[in-house]
Design a protein around this motif. Structure first.
Motif, mmCIF file in Angstrom:
data_model
loop_
_atom_site.group_PDB
_atom_site.id
_atom_site.type_symbol
_atom_site.label_atom_id
_atom_site.label_comp_id
_atom_site.label_asym_id
_atom_site.label_seq_id
_atom_site.Cartn_x
_atom_site.Cartn_y
_atom_site.Cartn_z
ATOM 1 N N LEU A 137 0.826 -1.206 0.000
ATOM 2 C CA LEU A 137 0.000 0.000 0.000
ATOM 3 C C LEU A 137 0.859 1.254 0.000
ATOM 4 O O LEU A 137 0.543 2.245 -0.681
ATOM 5 N N PHE A 138 1.932 1.207 0.756
ATOM 6 C CA PHE A 138 2.823 2.368 0.823
ATOM 7 C C PHE A 138 3.427 2.668 -0.548
ATOM 8 O O PHE A 138 3.469 3.824 -0.990
ATOM 9 N N LEU A 139 3.894 1.611 -1.223
ATOM 10 C CA LEU A 139 4.500 1.806 -2.550
ATOM 11 C C LEU A 139 3.454 2.230 -3.585
ATOM 12 O O LEU A 139 3.718 3.084 -4.438
ATOM 13 N N ALA A 140 2.262 1.627 -3.487
ATOM 14 C CA ALA A 140 1.211 1.956 -4.455
ATOM 15 C C ALA A 140 0.671 3.364 -4.248
ATOM 16 O O ALA A 140 0.178 4.001 -5.191
ATOM 17 N N GLY A 141 0.742 3.857 -3.015
ATOM 18 C CA GLY A 141 0.192 5.179 -2.732
ATOM 19 C C GLY A 141 1.133 6.325 -2.975
ATOM 20 O O GLY A 141 0.738 7.496 -2.826
ATOM 21 N N MET A 142 2.358 6.040 -3.336
ATOM 22 C CA MET A 142 3.319 7.113 -3.603
ATOM 23 C C MET A 142 3.106 7.676 -5.001
ATOM 24 O O MET A 142 2.832 6.917 -5.935
ATOM 25 N N PRO A 143 3.229 8.976 -5.200
ATOM 26 C CA PRO A 143 3.514 9.987 -4.178
ATOM 27 C C PRO A 143 2.256 10.492 -3.459
ATOM 28 O O PRO A 143 2.345 11.138 -2.440
ATOM 29 N N LYS A 144 1.064 10.118 -4.007
ATOM 30 C CA LYS A 144 -0.166 10.654 -3.433
ATOM 31 C C LYS A 144 -1.264 9.605 -3.572
ATOM 32 O O LYS A 144 -1.596 9.175 -4.680
ATOM 33 N N PRO A 145 -1.834 9.134 -2.429
ATOM 34 C CA PRO A 145 -2.861 8.089 -2.503
ATOM 35 C C PRO A 145 -4.176 8.621 -3.050
ATOM 36 O O PRO A 145 -4.472 9.813 -2.956
ATOM 37 N N THR A 146 -4.963 7.720 -3.618
ATOM 38 C CA THR A 146 -6.274 8.074 -4.161
ATOM 39 C C THR A 146 -7.347 7.232 -3.469
ATOM 40 O O THR A 146 -7.037 6.220 -2.833
ATOM 41 N N PRO A 147 -8.602 7.617 -3.588
ATOM 42 C CA PRO A 147 -9.672 6.811 -2.975
ATOM 43 C C PRO A 147 -9.695 5.370 -3.458
ATOM 44 O O PRO A 147 -10.137 4.480 -2.729
ATOM 45 N N LEU A 148 -9.209 5.122 -4.694
ATOM 46 C CA LEU A 148 -9.173 3.754 -5.204
ATOM 47 C C LEU A 148 -8.320 2.848 -4.307
ATOM 48 O O LEU A 148 -8.632 1.671 -4.123
ATOM 49 N N LEU A 149 -7.261 3.421 -3.737
ATOM 50 C CA LEU A 149 -6.387 2.636 -2.869
ATOM 51 C C LEU A 149 -7.117 2.179 -1.606
ATOM 52 O O LEU A 149 -6.745 1.179 -0.993
ATOM 53 N N GLY A 150 -8.185 2.927 -1.255
ATOM 54 C CA GLY A 150 -8.958 2.560 -0.076
ATOM 55 C C GLY A 150 -9.592 1.184 -0.188
ATOM 56 O O GLY A 150 -9.776 0.496 0.828
ATOM 57 N N TRP A 151 -9.944 0.761 -1.418
ATOM 58 C CA TRP A 151 -10.521 -0.570 -1.588
ATOM 59 C C TRP A 151 -9.505 -1.650 -1.216
ATOM 60 O O TRP A 151 -9.858 -2.670 -0.617
ATOM 61 N N PHE A 152 -8.270 -1.414 -1.585
ATOM 62 C CA PHE A 152 -7.236 -2.404 -1.285
ATOM 63 C C PHE A 152 -6.907 -2.421 0.213
ATOM 64 O O PHE A 152 -6.731 -3.483 0.805
ATOM 65 N N SER A 153 -6.816 -1.234 0.825
ATOM 66 C CA SER A 153 -6.538 -1.204 2.254
ATOM 67 C C SER A 153 -7.712 -1.788 3.042
ATOM 68 O O SER A 153 -7.527 -2.466 4.065
ATOM 69 N N GLY A 154 -8.938 -1.566 2.548
ATOM 70 C CA GLY A 154 -10.109 -2.163 3.193
ATOM 71 C C GLY A 154 -10.075 -3.685 3.101
ATOM 72 O O GLY A 154 -10.436 -4.389 4.054
ATOM 73 N N ALA A 155 -9.631 -4.196 1.929
ATOM 74 C CA ALA A 155 -9.514 -5.646 1.774
ATOM 75 C C ALA A 155 -8.484 -6.215 2.747
ATOM 76 O O ALA A 155 -8.666 -7.316 3.282
#
Length: 323
Positions: free
Chosen positions: A224-242
């Motif tokens: 998640l840290f690598l995928a969210g660089m340099p700026k996370p998006t709401p789409l990343l929330g689905w993965f962190s929720g999973a």
């Protein structure tokens, strides 16, 4: 020279009894250079080395005593203790059994054998029986009952352990180690409706589950840290929720399998409590960060905090090894 080294041995025994084994070693070494055939002096030297936590020279001194005239049973006891301290449990058991064979009526030989057997998982049940024999041979010796309590504690025989520690305290009320061990036994016996075996089974279930949670949080947090660089998006929330859901599934399976014992386990296994707290904090932080992402947040700092908690907890799991 014989009288001289005999006097040295007496003084060394007095120093050891006063809690000064290092000075006893300094006294015995030169005396043994002058008279190296004094078996009792070598035994006294071995005992002093054991008192200061030096099993290698203790074993050497005990071996020297074994080839000289004197109390070979004492030398065997010292050799067994030194071998056990060095992790050579099979050899230690052989030496301790030989000591018992030489002096079957000496309770001290059986105490050492019980200590050696209790150090290895596959001989701990036998250790209880050997310690029980030592207590029978020496009903006025607190040490015999203490070793029986220690051996019973290792196999989670709470009743025998409590009786043995209480007997030891009746003979020596000032022994702080026995007081502490008796408190441990009473605390573990007081788990409402749960036996020591139930707690052990819960621990055997919990540690693999905690290992899986560690893998999920550490590896998932890094992704998640690598995928969210340099700026996370709401789409990343689905993965962190999973990720949060996966952790909850693992914990839920553990609770269903371990039932009530899992909830009580952290009270009796400090490492489980520490790891559970760290993983719980990490999961809550990631869950909060997930909600924040859906609300438009663009910070990565909460994820870093959650990942660090998971990393520390994972280190405890790896280093703890489930013991």
């Amino acid at each position: 020279m014989g009288e001289s080294i005999a006097a040295v041995v007496v003084r060394a025994a007095e120093l050891t009894a006063r809690g000064l084994p290092r000075r006893a070693i300094e006294l015995l070494r030169p005396a043994l250079v002058a008279d190296p055939r004094h078996g009792e002096a070598w035994c006294r030297l071995a005992a002093a080395h054991l008192d200061v936590g030096e099993p290698d020279p203790a074993l050497d001194a005990a071996k020297r005593a074994l080839v000289l005239d004197g109390d070979h049973a004492w030398a065997q006891r010292l050799a067994a203790l030194a071998l056990s301290e060095l992790g050579r449990h099979a050899e230690a058991a052989v030496a301790a059994r030989e000591c018992v064979r030489r002096k079957p009526g000496d309770w001290r030989c059986r105490v050492v054998l019980a200590e050696v057997l209790a150090a290895a998982p596959d001989t701990r049940v036998e250790a209880v029986e050997v310690a029980r024999e030592a207590a029978h041979l020496a009903p006025t010796e607190a040490r015999a009952f203490q070793v029986l309590g220690d051996a019973a504690l290792r196999v989670r025989d709470w009743g025998t352990a409590e009786w043995a520690y209480r007997s030891a305290l009746a003979l020596d009320p000032a022994d702080e180690d026995v007081h502490a061990n008796l408190a441990t036994v009473r605390r573990r016996r007081s788990a409402p409706g749960l036996s020591g075996d139930a707690l052990s089974r819960a621990h055997e279930l919990a540690w693999p589950a905690l290992s899986r949670v560690a893998a999920l949080l550490v590896a998932g947090g890094l992704v998640l840290f690598l995928a969210g660089m340099p700026k996370p998006t709401p789409l990343l929330g689905w993965f962190s929720g999973a990720l949060v859901v996966a952790v909850c599934v693992v914990v839920g399976q553990l609770v269903l399998r371990g039932r009530r014992a899992v909830w009580v386990l952290p009270r009796y296994r400090p490492k489980v409590a520490v790891v559970g707290a760290l993983f719980g904090a990490s999961t809550l932080v990631v869950a909060g960060w997930t909600v924040a992402l859906f609300l438009g947040a663009t910070t990565m700092q909460p994820l870093v905090i959650g990942w660090m908690c998971a990393l520390v907890g994972g280190a405890v799991v790896v280093l703890g090894g489930g013991r």
